[in-house]
Scaffold this active site. Structure first.
Site, mmCIF file in Angstrom:
data_model
loop_
_atom_site.group_PDB
_atom_site.id
_atom_site.type_symbol
_atom_site.label_atom_id
_atom_site.label_comp_id
_atom_site.label_asym_id
_atom_site.label_seq_id
_atom_site.Cartn_x
_atom_site.Cartn_y
_atom_site.Cartn_z
ATOM 1 N N LYS A 1 -0.667 5.132 4.285
ATOM 2 C CA LYS A 1 -1.261 3.907 5.751
ATOM 3 C C LYS A 1 -0.990 4.138 6.265
ATOM 4 C CE LYS A 1 -4.209 -0.699 4.780
ATOM 5 N NZ LYS A 1 -5.305 0.573 5.095
ATOM 6 N N HIS B 1 0.924 -1.223 0.130
ATOM 7 C CA HIS B 1 -0.115 -0.273 0.095
ATOM 8 C C HIS B 1 0.625 0.934 -0.229
ATOM 9 C CE1 HIS B 1 -2.937 -2.278 1.036
ATOM 10 N NE2 HIS B 1 -4.535 -1.596 0.124
#
Ligand code: NAD
Length: 264
Positions: A157, A153
């Site tokens: 995040k 990600h």
């Protein structure tokens, strides 16, 4: 009749995508956007009077039409507050936030008995279809195949491993008759010894602007299968959340609904 929508976290990456799609859609009226006190000025500028903007969800709800559905992509504590704010008021709530503790998820499940709540750690159709077929792969391959998950990600995040990686891990563990929290390994460092039979590695990479990649590995004698899902943009999550919002209109409480309920 158009569904009235309130987006909590409307200044976030997901919130902005949902607001943009709702404004373009003929099926929704964007009635309100809620964000933190430090973000509402920016949201007001962006919305230019198209909807109500507030940093106080409880107050905003007193001004919303009866057919309003809420979508919340924020942070665990904020989403817990949203769930408490809608309880008893009749407004369904769709939550996309990840990173809840087991206790918070238990609380959401309890509230969902009497209030229409929907939560999914991944609103994409592809990931949910993958969840459906994984148990067949686990059973067909049998116990000789070690199972591991890798997720990637963007660098902003906050939770790790991703809620989706944990959901996929739980799907694999259930199919083997294991409990994920007893067999999950999310860090390997130093002299760690041989991999135990009853283990599922769930590892995370972070960097750049990666929207989301999840790969499930089945590693057996002489071969390896990799099943990967790549999210190309946030739009597929946003579309899933809007579809869930429409699905929740008029739905009775009873359980914490999720994407598989909607697809069924
Ligand atoms: P983000 O940080 O860009 O957005 C979060 C928003 O919440 C920000 O605008 C922030 O100001 C706002 N916020 C913070 N405190 C608030 C408060 N008290 N009241 C109202 N708003 C408040 O994050 P993001 O990338 O949009 O992700 C949000 C969440 O959604 C994360 O948990 C992420 O993991 C999850 N997510 C889920 C899916 C899915 O399919 N379920 C997909 C992508 C992201």
């Amino acid at each position: 009749m158009k569904t009235s929508l309130v987006v909590v976290g409307g200044n976030g990456r997901m919130g902005r995508t949902i607001c943009d799609l709702a404004l373009q859609s003929e099926r929704f009226t964007l009635s309100g956007v809620v964000d933190s006190p430090s973000s509402v000025a920016e949201v007001s500028l962006r919305m230019m009077g198209k909807c109500a903007v507030s940093d106080n969800l409880d107050d905003l709800l007193t001004r919303m039409p009866e057919n309003t559905v809420l979508i919340d992509f924020t942070a665990p504590d904020v989403s817990m507050h949203s769930a408490k704010a809608v309880c008893g008021k009749g407004f369904p709530l769709v939550i996309g936030t990840t990173g809840f503790s087991a206790e918070q998820l238990g609380e959401l499940e309890e509230m969902a008995r009497t209030h229409p709540l929907f939560w999914s750690s991944n609103m994409s159709i592809g990931i949910n279809v993958l969840r459906k077929v994984l148990p067949d792969l686990v059973k067909a391959l049998g116990p000789d195949y070690d199972m591991e998950i890798m997720e990637i990600h963007h660098k902003h995040k906050k939770d790790s491993p991703s809620g989706t990686a944990l959901t996929l891990g739980r799907t694999l563990a259930d199919a083997r008759g294991w409990e994920l929290e007893k067999v999950r390994c999310s860090s390997r460092d130093g002299i760690i010894g041989e991999r135990p039979e009853e283990q599922i590695g769930v590892q995370a990479l972070r960097g750049g602007d990666v929207v989301g990649v999840h790969t499930v590995y089945f590693m057996g004698p002489g071969e390896r299968i990799e099943v990967s899902h790549h999210a190309h943009s946030r739009e597929n999550f946003a579309r899933g959340a809007l579809r869930a919002a429409e699905w929740m209109v008029g739905r009775k409480a009873g359980k914490l609904y999720s994407v598989p309920d909607m697809l069924a």
